[in-house]
Design a protein around this motif. Structure first.
Motif, PDB file in Angstrom:
ATOM      1  N   LEU A 120      97.608  14.628  45.232  1.00 66.87           N
ATOM      2  CA  LEU A 120      98.826  14.110  45.846  1.00 66.87           C
ATOM      3  C   LEU A 120     100.068  14.302  44.980  1.00 66.87           C
ATOM      4  CD1 LEU A 120      97.464  10.754  47.314  1.00 66.87           C
ATOM      5  CD2 LEU A 120      98.545  12.572  48.651  1.00 66.87           C
ATOM      6  N   VAL A 121      99.909  14.282  43.665  1.00 68.19           N
ATOM      7  CA  VAL A 121     101.096  14.177  42.810  1.00 68.19           C
ATOM      8  C   VAL A 121     101.460  15.446  42.056  1.00 68.19           C
ATOM      9  CG1 VAL A 121     100.771  11.694  42.509  1.00 68.19           C
ATOM     10  CG2 VAL A 121      99.789  13.266  40.824  1.00 68.19           C
ATOM     11  N   GLU A 122     100.564  16.446  41.964  1.00 68.73           N
ATOM     12  CA  GLU A 122     100.928  17.621  41.177  1.00 68.73           C
ATOM     13  C   GLU A 122     100.159  18.859  41.609  1.00 68.73           C
ATOM     14  OE1 GLU A 122      98.401  17.752  37.182  1.00 68.73           O
ATOM     15  OE2 GLU A 122      99.659  15.961  37.284  1.00 68.73           O
ATOM     16  N   SER A 123     100.661  20.005  41.177  1.00 73.90           N
ATOM     17  CA  SER A 123      99.990  21.274  41.450  1.00 73.90           C
ATOM     18  C   SER A 123      98.786  21.418  40.527  1.00 73.90           C
ATOM     19  CB  SER A 123     100.954  22.444  41.231  1.00 73.90           C
ATOM     20  OG  SER A 123     102.056  22.362  42.106  1.00 73.90           O
ATOM     21  N   LEU A 124      97.708  21.973  41.079  1.00 70.81           N
ATOM     22  CA  LEU A 124      96.469  22.125  40.319  1.00 70.81           C
ATOM     23  C   LEU A 124      96.009  23.572  40.354  1.00 70.81           C
ATOM     24  CD1 LEU A 124      94.522  19.017  41.699  1.00 70.81           C
ATOM     25  CD2 LEU A 124      95.804  19.153  39.562  1.00 70.81           C
ATOM     26  N   SER A 125      95.217  23.937  39.372  1.00 68.98           N
ATOM     27  CA  SER A 125      94.613  25.272  39.356  1.00 68.98           C
ATOM     28  C   SER A 125      93.170  25.178  38.877  1.00 68.98           C
ATOM     29  CB  SER A 125      95.407  26.216  38.445  1.00 68.98           C
ATOM     30  OG  SER A 125      95.502  25.689  37.134  1.00 68.98           O
ATOM     31  N   GLY A 126      92.486  24.145  39.309  1.00 67.18           N
ATOM     32  CA  GLY A 126      91.095  23.958  38.926  1.00 67.18           C
ATOM     33  C   GLY A 126      90.528  22.724  39.588  1.00 67.18           C
ATOM     34  N   GLY A 127      89.245  22.499  39.378  1.00 69.87           N
ATOM     35  CA  GLY A 127      88.583  21.348  39.969  1.00 69.87           C
ATOM     36  C   GLY A 127      87.818  21.734  41.217  1.00 69.87           C
ATOM     37  N   GLY A 128      87.245  20.750  41.878  1.00 68.10           N
ATOM     38  CA  GLY A 128      86.431  21.033  43.050  1.00 68.10           C
ATOM     39  C   GLY A 128      86.513  19.932  44.088  1.00 68.10           C
ATOM     40  N   PHE A 129      85.948  20.213  45.263  1.00 68.69           N
ATOM     41  CA  PHE A 129      85.897  19.238  46.353  1.00 68.69           C
ATOM     42  C   PHE A 129      84.579  19.453  47.086  1.00 68.69           C
ATOM     43  CE2 PHE A 129      86.676  17.574  50.592  1.00 68.69           C
ATOM     44  CZ  PHE A 129      87.350  16.383  50.320  1.00 68.69           C
ATOM     45  N   VAL A 130      83.901  18.354  47.408  1.00 69.89           N
ATOM     46  CA  VAL A 130      82.596  18.425  48.069  1.00 69.89           C
ATOM     47  C   VAL A 130      82.731  17.913  49.502  1.00 69.89           C
ATOM     48  CG1 VAL A 130      80.197  17.654  48.044  1.00 69.89           C
ATOM     49  CG2 VAL A 130      81.388  18.105  45.881  1.00 69.89           C
ATOM     50  N   LEU A 131      82.295  18.727  50.446  1.00 70.35           N
ATOM     51  CA  LEU A 131      82.289  18.352  51.862  1.00 70.35           C
ATOM     52  C   LEU A 131      80.865  17.998  52.268  1.00 70.35           C
ATOM     53  CD1 LEU A 131      83.607  18.164  54.695  1.00 70.35           C
ATOM     54  CD2 LEU A 131      83.073  20.601  54.978  1.00 70.35           C
ATOM     55  N   ARG A 132      80.685  16.766  52.709  1.00 73.82           N
ATOM     56  CA  ARG A 132      79.377  16.303  53.188  1.00 73.82           C
ATOM     57  C   ARG A 132      79.495  15.942  54.663  1.00 73.82           C
ATOM     58  NH1 ARG A 132      75.856  14.971  49.012  1.00 73.82           N
ATOM     59  NH2 ARG A 132      76.808  14.975  46.932  1.00 73.82           N
ATOM     60  N   GLU A 133      78.554  16.407  55.469  1.00 77.35           N
ATOM     61  CA  GLU A 133      78.534  16.082  56.891  1.00 77.35           C
ATOM     62  C   GLU A 133      77.117  16.241  57.419  1.00 77.35           C
ATOM     63  OE1 GLU A 133      81.129  18.748  58.941  1.00 77.35           O
ATOM     64  OE2 GLU A 133      80.380  20.512  57.930  1.00 77.35           O
ATOM     65  N   PRO A 134      76.824  15.651  58.578  1.00 75.42           N
ATOM     66  CA  PRO A 134      75.464  15.751  59.124  1.00 75.42           C
ATOM     67  C   PRO A 134      75.081  17.200  59.401  1.00 75.42           C
ATOM     68  CG  PRO A 134      76.720  14.038  60.235  1.00 75.42           C
ATOM     69  CD  PRO A 134      77.690  14.793  59.392  1.00 75.42           C
ATOM     70  N   GLY A 135      73.828  17.547  59.104  1.00 71.01           N
ATOM     71  CA  GLY A 135      73.331  18.890  59.369  1.00 71.01           C
ATOM     72  C   GLY A 135      72.682  18.980  60.737  1.00 71.01           C
ATOM     73  N   GLU A 136      72.102  20.150  61.040  1.00 63.96           N
ATOM     74  CA  GLU A 136      71.428  20.335  62.325  1.00 63.96           C
ATOM     75  C   GLU A 136      70.144  19.514  62.382  1.00 63.96           C
ATOM     76  OE1 GLU A 136      70.841  24.476  62.883  1.00 63.96           O
ATOM     77  OE2 GLU A 136      72.967  24.916  63.226  1.00 63.96           O
ATOM     78  N   ALA A 137      69.511  19.339  61.236  1.00 64.02           N
ATOM     79  CA  ALA A 137      68.323  18.488  61.159  1.00 64.02           C
ATOM     80  C   ALA A 137      68.735  17.164  60.517  1.00 64.02           C
ATOM     81  CB  ALA A 137      67.239  19.197  60.351  1.00 64.02           C
ATOM     82  N   SER A 138      67.765  16.450  59.980  1.00 70.07           N
ATOM     83  CA  SER A 138      68.068  15.164  59.349  1.00 70.07           C
ATOM     84  C   SER A 138      68.740  15.344  57.991  1.00 70.07           C
ATOM     85  CB  SER A 138      66.779  14.352  59.184  1.00 70.07           C
ATOM     86  OG  SER A 138      65.842  15.080  58.396  1.00 70.07           O
ATOM     87  N   GLU A 139      68.609  16.531  57.412  1.00 71.79           N
ATOM     88  CA  GLU A 139      69.177  16.775  56.090  1.00 71.79           C
ATOM     89  C   GLU A 139      70.700  16.887  56.167  1.00 71.79           C
ATOM     90  OE1 GLU A 139      68.736  20.011  52.437  1.00 71.79           O
ATOM     91  OE2 GLU A 139      67.298  20.000  54.099  1.00 71.79           O
ATOM     92  N   GLU A 140      71.362  16.486  55.097  1.00 73.41           N
ATOM     93  CA  GLU A 140      72.814  16.508  55.045  1.00 73.41           C
ATOM     94  C   GLU A 140      73.317  17.894  54.660  1.00 73.41           C
ATOM     95  OE1 GLU A 140      76.117  13.408  53.310  1.00 73.41           O
ATOM     96  OE2 GLU A 140      74.630  14.170  51.892  1.00 73.41           O
ATOM     97  N   SER A 141      74.419  18.309  55.290  1.00 73.95           N
ATOM     98  CA  SER A 141      75.072  19.567  54.939  1.00 73.95           C
ATOM     99  C   SER A 141      76.042  19.304  53.794  1.00 73.95           C
ATOM    100  CB  SER A 141      75.826  20.123  56.149  1.00 73.95           C
ATOM    101  OG  SER A 141      76.709  21.152  55.755  1.00 73.95           O
ATOM    102  N   VAL A 142      75.917  20.094  52.725  1.00 74.00           N
ATOM    103  CA  VAL A 142      76.768  19.915  51.544  1.00 74.00           C
ATOM    104  C   VAL A 142      77.376  21.257  51.154  1.00 74.00           C
ATOM    105  CG1 VAL A 142      76.907  19.153  49.144  1.00 74.00           C
ATOM    106  CG2 VAL A 142      75.307  18.034  50.712  1.00 74.00           C
ATOM    107  N   ILE A 143      78.703  21.284  51.062  1.00 76.86           N
ATOM    108  CA  ILE A 143      79.427  22.487  50.642  1.00 76.86           C
ATOM    109  C   ILE A 143      80.373  22.104  49.513  1.00 76.86           C
ATOM    110  CG2 ILE A 143      81.082  24.273  51.321  1.00 76.86           C
ATOM    111  CD1 ILE A 143      79.995  24.036  54.150  1.00 76.86           C
ATOM    112  N   THR A 144      80.392  22.912  48.471  1.00 74.69           N
ATOM    113  CA  THR A 144      81.300  22.685  47.349  1.00 74.69           C
ATOM    114  C   THR A 144      82.310  23.818  47.284  1.00 74.69           C
ATOM    115  OG1 THR A 144      79.538  21.598  46.100  1.00 74.69           O
ATOM    116  CG2 THR A 144      81.479  22.309  44.863  1.00 74.69           C
TER     117      THR A 144
END
Length: 413
Positions: free
Chosen positions: A257-281
């Protein structure tokens, strides 16, 4: 006729003879001026206040605590120049007390036969109790007025009971603790990590403006036994007074929110097609926030847009079933990440205001007040007195524009 010609020739030559005589008369004055300039230049041929290393006690960093008698306890981490091979420590901790900070500096100078040198000092650690008692401005002002202290000095808040204990050399370790802390600060810049720093001149500017508020990094031991130094989030201020802390899990959203970045990561978690969770980094290659505001009868509204360029670096099995690296799947993933990041940032602001416990005067560590202060000074003067109420009740609309330029399989430039 010849006599007349000689008379004319003599008259013609007379001005030049007079000028030649004047030049001869002026020669001694010119010579004296040149000699004086040459002598003066000899006194300006180098640094007038030069000191050799053998004449300096080099301070790597220092700490300020409250002394037992109510004054100041100054602790200096100095570079050790010991010739004793049995002394493996790279630094020594020297302490003194004084009624004021300047008095403590003077008193510590009496312990050395040479000059105490702050020109290479990187960090200052303040104890929480000292800041709570004296306020931050009273601690920063004398430092900025001292010509011997760098204005890019990094200031941290101790997460331990005292500040000086963080600078005590550990047994069998040959490191300069202050330099190690500064390296951690430098490595954290421009990436989504656990803290952010402010330098001395920046702190003074924020305190002087009396608009947005400060957030300073916290340093502590990882545990009482190992005593490795770690950076741990931010201490928040309202004006010059300590107000609270920004939790470590809030740091990623705060920095986006407060500054420009050029590194780091973000993880997206959401329900998968089966019972397992979908995880993308995703890895953030570049991000840049922009801030706009509107003020009217309905109150204050901030519109925040975050532009992100990222690389998808990890898919689990369920994620790959949903996003199979086709162009349509890539656009769908970008859209989903934009929604997730926008919601996460809005939630962070709401949670932060809730964490302030409905305080009458919540700290504005986001720079929202500064946005008005710089763009419309007249508006700021009109809202300054009731800014805390405006901030608590403001509306925040956050959006994200994200491009994935690399999935490891499909490259888009």
């Amino acid at each position: 006729m010849a006599q007349h010609a000689q008379t004319d020739l003599a008259a013609f030559a007379q001005p030049y003879q007079a000028k030649e005589g004047d030049a001869l008369k002026r020669f001694p004055h010119a010579f004296l001026a040149f000699a004086a300039a040459a002598c003066l230049s000899l006194t300006c041929s180098g640094c007038w206040d030069y000191r050799g290393l053998n004449q300096l006690t080099i301070v790597a960093g220092f700490a300020l605590d409250e002394a037992p008698d109510g004054g100041y306890l100054l602790s200096l981490e100095i570079i050790s120049a010991s010739s004793d091979e049995s002394d493996a420590s790279a630094t020594k901790l020297i302490q003194s007390e004084g009624e004021t900070i300047a008095d403590a500096v003077y008193n510590i100078g009496t312990q050395f036969y040479n000059n105490v040198y702050f020109g290479n000092t990187d960090v200052l650690i303040l104890s929480r109790s000292l800041v709570e008692k004296n306020g931050l401005y009273n601690l920063v002002d004398p430092l900025l007025r001292d010509n011997g202290i760098r204005d890019n000095l990094v200031i941290l808040i101790s997460g331990e009971q005292t500040a000086y204990e963080l600078l005590i050399p550990q047994e069998n370790e040959n490191t300069v603790i202050s330099f190690d802390i500064n390296n951690k600060i430098l490595n954290s810049k421009k990436s989504v990590t656990v803290t952010r720093s402010k330098e001395l001149y920046e702190i003074y500017g924020i305190l002087s403006r009396q608009a947005s508020d400060l957030a300073l990094p916290v340093v502590r031991f990882n545990n009482p036994d190992e005593k490795k130094l770690v950076l741990d989030g931010l201490a928040t201020f309202r004006g010059e007074r300590l107000a609270g802390a920004l939790r470590e899990e809030q740091m990623q959203e705060y920095l986006l929110l407060v500054e420009s970045l050029s590194g780091g990561g973000f993880v997206l978690r959401e329900p998968g097609e089966a019972s397992e969770e979908s995880v993308i980094t995703i890895a953030i290659r570049q991000s840049k926030p922009s801030l706009k505001y509107e003020y009217g009868g309905s109150g204050l509204t901030y519109t925040i847009e975050i532009e992100v360029v990222a690389s998808a670096v990890e898919f689990n099995t369920e994620a790959f079933k949903i996003y199979r690296n086709t162009e349509n799947d890539l656009q769908k993933l970008e859209k989903r990440l934009e929604e997730s990041i926008s919601a996460s940032l809005e939630n962070m602001i709401s949670e932060y205001l809730e964490d302030c416990g409905g305080e009458k005067d919540p700290p504005d560590i986001f720079g929202f007040a500064d946005a008005i202060y710089y763009k419309d000074p007249e508006l700021w003067e009109s809202v300054r007195d009731h800014w805390p109420e405006l901030f608590r009740n403001a509306r925040f609309d956050v959006s994200c524009r994200l491009i994935i330029n690399d999935t490891g399989l499909i490259k888009r430039h």
